[in-house]
Design an enzyme around this catalytic site. Structure first.
Site, PDB file in Angstrom:
ATOM      1  N   ASP A   1       2.950 -12.435  20.713  1.00 25.93           N
ATOM      2  CA  ASP A   1       2.245 -12.827  19.492  1.00 25.93           C
ATOM      3  C   ASP A   1       1.081 -11.902  19.165  1.00 25.93           C
ATOM      4  O   ASP A   1       0.768 -11.665  18.011  1.00 25.93           O
ATOM      5  CB  ASP A   1       1.762 -14.279  19.594  1.00 25.93           C
ATOM      6  CG  ASP A   1       0.687 -14.473  20.645  1.00 25.93           C
ATOM      7  OD1 ASP A   1       1.043 -14.666  21.818  1.00 25.93           O
ATOM      8  OD2 ASP A   1      -0.504 -14.442  20.301  1.00 25.93           O
TER       9      ASP A   1
ATOM     10  N   MET B   1       1.894 -11.044  25.035  1.00 31.49           N
ATOM     11  CA  MET B   1       1.801  -9.918  24.105  1.00 31.49           C
ATOM     12  C   MET B   1       2.678 -10.131  22.887  1.00 31.49           C
ATOM     13  O   MET B   1       2.403  -9.589  21.811  1.00 31.49           O
ATOM     14  CB  MET B   1       2.201  -8.632  24.825  1.00 31.49           C
ATOM     15  CG  MET B   1       1.993  -7.356  24.014  1.00 31.49           C
ATOM     16  SD  MET B   1       0.290  -7.161  23.432  1.00 31.49           S
ATOM     17  CE  MET B   1      -0.600  -7.220  24.992  1.00 31.49           C
TER      18      MET B   1
ATOM     19  N   HIS C   1       3.344 -19.508  19.245  1.00 32.08           N
ATOM     20  CA  HIS C   1       2.226 -18.663  18.819  1.00 32.08           C
ATOM     21  C   HIS C   1       2.737 -17.468  18.004  1.00 32.08           C
ATOM     22  O   HIS C   1       2.156 -17.112  16.977  1.00 32.08           O
ATOM     23  CB  HIS C   1       1.442 -18.158  20.030  1.00 32.08           C
ATOM     24  CG  HIS C   1       0.513 -19.162  20.616  1.00 32.08           C
ATOM     25  ND1 HIS C   1       0.951 -20.167  21.443  1.00 32.08           N
ATOM     26  CD2 HIS C   1      -0.826 -19.324  20.506  1.00 32.08           C
ATOM     27  CE1 HIS C   1      -0.090 -20.903  21.817  1.00 32.08           C
ATOM     28  NE2 HIS C   1      -1.170 -20.423  21.260  1.00 32.08           N
TER      29      HIS C   1
ATOM     30  N   GLN D   1      -9.397 -11.106  19.866  1.00 30.17           N
ATOM     31  CA  GLN D   1      -8.121 -11.177  19.159  1.00 30.17           C
ATOM     32  C   GLN D   1      -8.334 -11.190  17.652  1.00 30.17           C
ATOM     33  O   GLN D   1      -7.596 -10.550  16.899  1.00 30.17           O
ATOM     34  CB  GLN D   1      -7.350 -12.435  19.566  1.00 30.17           C
ATOM     35  CG  GLN D   1      -6.434 -12.254  20.756  1.00 30.17           C
ATOM     36  CD  GLN D   1      -5.523 -13.458  20.950  1.00 30.17           C
ATOM     37  OE1 GLN D   1      -5.371 -14.306  20.070  1.00 30.17           O
ATOM     38  NE2 GLN D   1      -4.925 -13.551  22.115  1.00 30.17           N
TER      39      GLN D   1
END
Length: 351
Positions: A294, A292, A317, A103
């Site tokens: 965030d 998805m 988030h 990420q």
């Protein structure tokens, strides 16, 4: 050198999301950062091994100077250099999430001028409170591909808690013309449902993955008249474990859900949990799932035009990611309630 940005790690979502997005956007913009009060409200505050791995991976990518980056540290400094590395090696000594490390790392890779290969040794492909690597592969990566950013992930060995020990190879092709906007306002017709149920090879005699698949199929075939293809897989792993990742493919979007096997929980219940959650997301009409929501925000902020999506909720988030993005980029976020869904519009600074 640009002025340093100070980020309080205890605000907003207050967890690893702040660290990953801050460091990623520091590398993108070239702006140095200092993060304080890292995970201050968590039961075990400070950096964990997966956070350290993520920070150091981004540091490799952009030849950054770092200070304070160690397990349990509550304050770090990150001074990025140019994004020039084309081969990154990541070692995760625990069962920390590989998905969470990626990420952070994938966001600044969108700015690279060359293709990049990432070799990951250690860590987990499945774990609590983190996206399975299969979710990154089959839900996030297709979105990124539509935005002009092609990411190929090969899982050479799966990893589970407590030993981890996964082995993963990631190849990233540099976007030729930068990140393109993506319109996820309508998802279109449901085309198919796909998935994978993976277990460590020591669970094959108990048919764990096969039983998960049977439970998923029994639930979904009664509700959806589309092709349903769920693979049952087994392979060696250093720890016993099992996990399910499902994704529903629409004409214009994908939504995904997952479930982690745990000791004392029947395989059938693991599969059913994933199937029920996916079905709930399908019925809600969202164009992206809650996870998805965030993850895609930083990419939309870096795109060349307005992007948008619809979600069942805008999570803490997601709101934290919006706040961090606004510290680095001139981006306008619009969050509007539309019947039972939330529409999110991202208007980047260069559009």
């Amino acid at each position: 050198m640009s002025d340093r940005i100070l980020v309080d790690g205890s605000t907003g979502e207050g967890g690893g999301q702040i660290i990953r997005t801050t460091v990623a956007l520091s590398a993108v913009t070239g702006i140095p950062v200092k993060i304080i009060n890292i995970r201050a409200q968590r039961k075990v505050p400070g950096l964990r091994a997966q956070h350290v791995a993520a920070i150091m991976a981004v540091a490799q990518l952009c030849n950054a100077e770092v200070r304070g980056v160690s397990v349990s540290s509550k304050e770090i400094e990150f001074v990025p250099g140019p994004i020039i590395s084309d081969h990154i090696k990541i070692e995760i000594p625990t069962a920390g999430s590989i998905g969470l490390v990626l990420q952070a790392l994938l966001i600044p890779m969108t700015m690279a001028d060359q293709d990049i290969q990432v070799s990951i040794h250690g860590g987990a492909t499945y774990g609590k409170w983190s996206p399975p690597l299969a979710y990154i592969q089959h839900v996030l990566c297709p979105f990124l591909s539509r935005m002009g950013f092609n990411v190929n992930i090969r899982i050479l060995r799966e990893g589970y808690y407590p030993r981890g020990g996964a082995q993963v190879l990631v190849k990233v092709a540099s976007p030729i013309d930068g990140i393109k906007a993506i319109d996820l306002y309508e998802r279109g017709k449901l085309l198919e449902i796909k998935g994978v149920a993976h277990s460590s090879s020591d669970l094959e005699r108990a048919d764990v993955s096969a039983r998960e698949v049977d439970a998923i199929q029994d639930y979904l075939v009664q509700r959806y008249d589309v092709p349903i293809n769920i693979d049952a897989q087994y392979s060696p792993s250093y720890s016993t474990g099992s996990g399910v990742t499902l994704w529903a493919v629409f004409e214009n979007s994908i939504v995904g859900m997952d479930s982690l096997g745990e000791r004392g929980v029947r395989a059938e219940d693991v599969g059913l949990d994933a199937a029920e959650n996916l079905s709930r997301c399908i019925k809600a009409g969202a164009t992206v799932d809650e996870f998805m929501c965030d993850q895609v925000i930083p990419y939309m902020a870096l795109a060349n035009d307005q992007s948008r999506f619809k979600a069942t909720s805008v999570t803490s988030h997601a709101r934290t990611n919006m706040d961090i993005v606004n510290r680095f980029l001139k981006v306008k976020f619009s969050v509007l309630k539309e019947q039972n869904l939330w529409a999110v519009l991202v208007q980047p600074s260069n559009s």
